[in-house]
Design a protein around this motif. Structure first.
Motif, PDB file in Angstrom:
ATOM      1  N   GLU A 431       1.006  -1.314   0.014  1.00 45.70           N
ATOM      2  CA  GLU A 431       0.077  -0.080   0.060  1.00 45.70           C
ATOM      3  C   GLU A 431       0.865   1.237  -0.018  1.00 45.70           C
ATOM      4  N   VAL A 432       1.980   1.372   0.629  1.00 49.75           N
ATOM      5  CA  VAL A 432       2.998   2.348   0.630  1.00 49.75           C
ATOM      6  C   VAL A 432       3.573   2.476  -0.622  1.00 49.75           C
ATOM      7  N   GLU A 433       3.606   1.555  -1.381  1.00 54.12           N
ATOM      8  CA  GLU A 433       4.329   1.659  -2.885  1.00 54.12           C
ATOM      9  C   GLU A 433       3.197   2.226  -3.714  1.00 54.12           C
ATOM     10  N   ALA A 434       2.140   1.795  -3.607  1.00 50.15           N
ATOM     11  CA  ALA A 434       0.998   2.147  -4.416  1.00 50.15           C
ATOM     12  C   ALA A 434       0.816   3.690  -4.202  1.00 50.15           C
ATOM     13  N   LEU A 435       0.893   3.913  -2.832  1.00 51.83           N
ATOM     14  CA  LEU A 435       0.443   5.615  -2.497  1.00 51.83           C
ATOM     15  C   LEU A 435       1.643   6.374  -3.138  1.00 51.83           C
ATOM     16  N   THR A 436       2.814   5.935  -2.808  1.00 47.32           N
ATOM     17  CA  THR A 436       3.883   6.648  -3.225  1.00 47.32           C
ATOM     18  C   THR A 436       3.904   6.857  -4.562  1.00 47.32           C
ATOM     19  N   VAL A 437       3.971   6.012  -5.381  1.00 42.87           N
ATOM     20  CA  VAL A 437       3.865   6.088  -6.898  1.00 42.87           C
ATOM     21  C   VAL A 437       2.601   6.934  -7.295  1.00 42.87           C
ATOM     22  N   SER A 438       1.456   6.787  -6.900  1.00 41.84           N
ATOM     23  CA  SER A 438       0.285   7.440  -7.086  1.00 41.84           C
ATOM     24  C   SER A 438       0.255   9.171  -6.879  1.00 41.84           C
ATOM     25  N   ARG A 439       0.841   9.389  -5.710  1.00 43.13           N
ATOM     26  CA  ARG A 439       1.255  10.859  -5.340  1.00 43.13           C
ATOM     27  C   ARG A 439       2.154  11.385  -6.127  1.00 43.13           C
ATOM     28  N   CYS A 440       3.334  10.579  -6.570  1.00 47.98           N
ATOM     29  CA  CYS A 440       4.280  11.106  -7.486  1.00 47.98           C
ATOM     30  C   CYS A 440       3.713  11.378  -8.901  1.00 47.98           C
ATOM     31  N   SER A 441       3.143  10.486  -9.409  1.00 48.03           N
ATOM     32  CA  SER A 441       2.552  10.559 -10.810  1.00 48.03           C
ATOM     33  C   SER A 441       1.688  11.615 -10.901  1.00 48.03           C
ATOM     34  N   SER A 442       0.720  11.798  -9.982  1.00 51.16           N
ATOM     35  CA  SER A 442      -0.595  12.705 -10.102  1.00 51.16           C
ATOM     36  C   SER A 442      -0.322  13.996  -9.414  1.00 51.16           C
ATOM     37  N   ALA A 443       0.790  14.257  -8.951  1.00 50.44           N
ATOM     38  CA  ALA A 443       0.813  15.825  -8.200  1.00 50.44           C
ATOM     39  C   ALA A 443       0.876  16.911  -8.906  1.00 50.44           C
ATOM     40  N   TYR A 444       0.970  16.722 -10.238  1.00 48.40           N
ATOM     41  CA  TYR A 444       0.875  18.088 -11.045  1.00 48.40           C
ATOM     42  C   TYR A 444      -0.633  17.911 -11.678  1.00 48.40           C
ATOM     43  N   THR A 445      -1.302  16.793 -11.766  1.00 47.87           N
ATOM     44  CA  THR A 445      -2.301  17.146 -12.599  1.00 47.87           C
ATOM     45  C   THR A 445      -3.569  16.505 -11.931  1.00 47.87           C
ATOM     46  N   SER A 446      -3.694  15.893 -10.659  1.00 49.76           N
ATOM     47  CA  SER A 446      -4.519  15.228  -9.858  1.00 49.76           C
ATOM     48  C   SER A 446      -5.965  16.156  -9.796  1.00 49.76           C
TER      49      SER A 446
END
Length: 605
Positions: A431-446
Motif C-alpha cells: 500500500e505504501v508503494e501504491a500510494l507513493t507512486v500514485s502521489r508522485c505520478s499525479s501531483a501535477y495533474t490530480s
C-alpha cells in the motif's frame, strides 16, 4: 469508330435536339423526384446514404489513456522544447503546430538588395544578426527595421521548419499545404521558398491570421501583408561598403559570396556576420548549452498545440517509437525524434489536423493551465537526478557506494510523496508503494478536470500522466531495491551478497538505459566546461554550422551514409568555440575548395 473521350481540350458536340430528347426529359424528372424524396423522407432511408465520405470522417473514438503510452514521451519532449533553439536543432523534424501571438513593438528585420520597402510576402528575422548573416555579406545590402503596432496572430511550426532539407524538416508544412508528404520530394518541393511563401500565405489568408513563425539558426516570421497587419517601417540601413561593387565584378577573384576579401567578393564583415548569426541563435537555446531562455517574442497558446504524435492520427500511430526512417540511425539529441517523418500520413489525418488548427484559431475552450511551466517543473525535478543515477550505476565504484548513492538520489525524488509503514498505521508495504507512486505520478495533474480541457490539452494531460507514471514507478523500484541494503525502513532487508548485488546493479543499469531511451533524456548534453567570454557553447545549426571533419558542414554531412557513428557523435557534441574556431571549422557551409583547416578535437589540443 468510337467517339473520342470528353476532355478539357476536345469535347463532343451535343446538339440541342439531343439535349431535349424525351428520354432525357424523363430522366431529369426522375432525378428531381428522387432528390425531393430524399430531402422529405431522409429519416426513413438507410443511414449509409447520408454517411460522410472517408475523407471527412471524425478521428477514431476508441482512444483510451493507454493509447498515449508510445506517443507520450514525444509529445512531452515537443512541449518542453517549443520555441527553444537547442532542442529543435537536435530534433529538427517538427511535429507540432501552435497558435501564438507576437506582441506589439517587437523589432523585425528584413534584408534585401537594392532600394525600396520589403515586398508584401517577406520573411522577417527577429534578430538583426540573422538578417545580417543572410544579406549583410553581399556586395549591396540594405537592412530594414520594422515593428508591429498591434498583436500579430501567427501559427508556429516547431522543429527546424525553415531548414531546407530532404530529411523531414519540411514535412509538417508539406502535409498542411499539399495534403501529403512524399518520401522523395522533387527539388523545387524543397528549395522553392518563394512558392512555399505563396502557399503559406494562402493558408494564412484562409485562417484569417497574420503570418507563420519558423526556425533555422534563429526564428523568423513570414508576414503575408505587413502593412495590413499594422507593421510600420522604422528605418533602413544601407550596409554597402566602399569597394564591394568593384570586388563583385573583379574576374580574378573566386565567385564565392561567403568569403572575406581579398579571397572573394562581399562585405568585409561577412564572416563575422555569420559568427554573430550563430551567437544570436544561442540566445534562444532555452537554458541549454549555457544559452539564454526560450524564444520570448512569440507567445504560444499551448491549449492550441496540435501534434502529429496524437494517437488519434491512426495513419502515423505506429510509425514513431523505435522506428527511424532513412539512414539517420544515430540517436543524436535525445531519444529517437531526429529521424521521425510524416511520410505515410493519410489525407483524412491531414484534414483532421487542419480542422483542429482552424478550431484553435477561432477560439478554443482552454483551462488556463500553464503547460510549459508544468513541463519545466517536471524536468527540473527528475532530469538531473536521473542522469546522476545513470552515471552512478555505470561507474566502476564499489557496489556499496553505488547502492548507497542510488538510494540517496531516488529518495530525494520521492521523499515528498513517501510515508513509511510505521508512520501510516495499518498500511502494508504494498500500500505504501501504491500510494507513493500514485502521489508522485499525479501531483501535477490530480486536480485537473479533464472535462474542462480543450482537445489539445487532453493530449498534453495524458502524455504528462504517462511520462510521470513511468518515471515514478522506476524511481520507486530503485528506492525499494537500494533501501533493503541500506536503511531498511520499509520493512525489507537482505543479506549482503556482493556477487548478487553486482548482478542486480547490472540489471538496474539495463532498466535505466531502457527508461532513458524511452523518455529521451539520455543525451541532453552541455559543453564540458564553462565557455570563456569570447566563446559560444555551440551545436551545428543549419545553415550556420561549426562542423570539424565535415567538408561541407551542416546537416547534409550528417546524413552522409559514409559517416561513422563516432564521427556523428563528435559532430553533435556541444563545443566551446570562438571566432577563429568557427572559421577554421567550416563557418557557414564552406564548399571544399574554400574549406578552412579543421579545428583539432579536444584530445589533440
Amino acid at each position: 469508330m468510337a467517339p473520342p473521350p470528353l476532355t478539357s481540350t476536345r469535347k463532343q458536340r451535343i446538339s440541342s435536339a439531343t439535349l431535349f430528347h424525351p428520354t432525357w426529359i424523363a430522366l431529369f424528372i426522375i432525378v428531381i423526384f428522387v432528390v425531393v424524396a430524399l430531402i422529405r423522407f431522409d429519416s426513413v432511408l438507410p443511414s449509409f446514404l447520408f454517411a460522410p465520405g472517408p475523407e471527412s470522417l471524425s478521428p477514431p473514438t476508441n482512444i483510451t489513456p493507454t493509447s498515449y503510452h508510445d506517443a507520450a514521451p514525444f509529445v512531452f519532449d515537443s512541449l518542453h522544447g517549443l520555441l527553444k533553439q537547442w532542442p529543435n536543432s537536435y530534433a529538427p523534424n517538427g511535429h507540432s503546430i501552435v497558435v501564438g501571438t507576437v506582441p506589439p513593438h517587437t523589432q523585425l528585420f528584413h534584408g534585401k538588395h537594392g532600394p525600396g520597402l520589403p515586398d508584401k510576402l517577406p520573411f522577417f528575422a527577429f534578430d538583426a544578426e540573422m538578417s545580417l548573416g543572410i544579406f549583410g555579406a553581399t556586395a549591396s545590402s540594405v537592412i530594414h527595421t520594422l515593428a508591429p503596432t498591434r498583436p500579430l496572430r501567427v501559427i508556429y511550426f516547431d522543429g527546424q521548419s525553415a531548414t531546407l532539407t530532404e530529411t523531414g524538416t519540411l514535412d509538417s508544412q508539406m502535409a498542411i499545404l499539399g495534403g501529403e508528404v512524399p518520401s522523395v520530394p522533387v527539388y523545387n518541393h524543397i528549395y522553392d521558398e518563394d512558392q512555399r511563401a505563396l502557399d503559406l500565405c494562402a493558408l494564412v489568408d484562409d485562417l484569417g491570421i497574420d503570418g507563420v513563425v519558423r526556425m533555422n539558426a534563429g526564428f523568423e516570421i513570414l508576414l503575408c501583408n505587413w502593412p495590413r497587419s499594422g507593421v510600420e517601417h522604422l528605418f533602413a540601413s544601407n550596409l554597402t561598403l566602399p569597394g564591394n561593387r568593384e570586388r563583385a565584378v573583379d574576374k580574378s577573384l573566386p565567385n564565392d559570396p561567403n568569403r572575406q576579401p581579398p579571397l572573394g567578393f562581399g562585405n568585409a564583415f561577412g564572416e563575422q556576420g555569420s559568427f554573430e548569426w550563430l551567437r544570436s541563435a544561442t540566445w534562444h537555446y532555452g537554458n541549454y548549452g549555457q544559452g539564454g531562455p526560450a524564444f520570448g517574442r512569440v507567445k504560444p497558446d499551448l491549449c492550441t498545440m496540435v501534434s502529429f504524435y496524437d494517437p488519434e492520427l491512426a495513419s502515423l500511430s505506429s510509425l514513431h517509437h523505435g522506428r527511424i526512417i532513412g539512414n539517420q540511425t544515430f540517436q543524436n539529441g535525445w531519444g529517437l525524434r531526429r529521424g521521425h517523418r510524416l511520410v505515410g500520413i493519410s489525407s483524412r489525418d491531414v484534414k483532421a489536423v487542419k480542422s483542429r488548427i482552424r478550431e484553435n484559431i477561432g477560439g478554443s475552450k482552454c483551462s488556463g493551465i500553464e503547460w510549459a511551466v508544468l513541463a519545466e517543473s517536471i524536468v527540473a525535478q527528475h532530469k538531473t537526478r536521473l542522469l546522476d543515477i545513470a552515471k552512478t550505476i555505470s561507474s566502476p565504484q564499489p557496489a556499496s557506494f553505488i547502492v548507497t548513492r542510488i538510494h540517496e538520489l531516488s529518495h530525494a525524488i520521492l521523499y515528498a510523496y513517501l510515508e513509511y509503514p510505521f508512520a501510516a498505521i495499518g498500511r502494508s508495504a504494498a500500500e505504501v508503494e501504491a500510494l507513493t507512486v500514485s502521489r508522485c505520478s499525479s501531483a501535477y495533474t490530480s486536480k485537473v478536470n479533464p472535462s474542462g480541457l480543450s482537445k489539445s490539452e487532453m493530449l498534453l494531460y495524458h502524455s504528462i500522466n504517462v511520462v510521470l507514471n513511468r518515471l515514478c514507478s522506476f524511481e520507486w523500484d530503485l528506492l525499494k531495491w537500494s533501501e533493503k541494503y541500506t536503511t531498511q525502513l520499509l520493512g525489507e532487508s537482505d543479506d549482503i551478497d556482493l556477487s548478487r548485488i553486482q548482478k542486480e546493479i547490472e540489471d538496474k543499469q539495463k532498466l535505466m538505459s531502457s527508461l532513458l531511451a524511452w523518455i529521451g533524456w539520455d543525451n541532453w548534453t552541455q559543453c564540458e566546461a564553462q565557455c570563456s567570454v569570447d566563446q559560444l557553447c555551440a551545436i551545428p545549426t543549419w545553415p550556420v554550422v561549426y562542423a570539424p571533419g565535415f567538408p561541407q558542414g551542416g546537416i547534409y554531412a550528417v546524413n552522409n551514409t559514409r559517416t561513422s557513428i563516432q564521427d556523428l557523435a563528435e559532430f553533435w557534441r556541444p563545443k566551446c568555440i570562438n571566432r577563429t574556431d568557427f572559421d577554421r571549422g567550416g563557418g557557414r557551409g564552406r564548399d571544399p575548395d574554400h574549406q578552412f583547416p579543421d579545428i583539432p578535437s579536444y584530445n589533440e589540443v
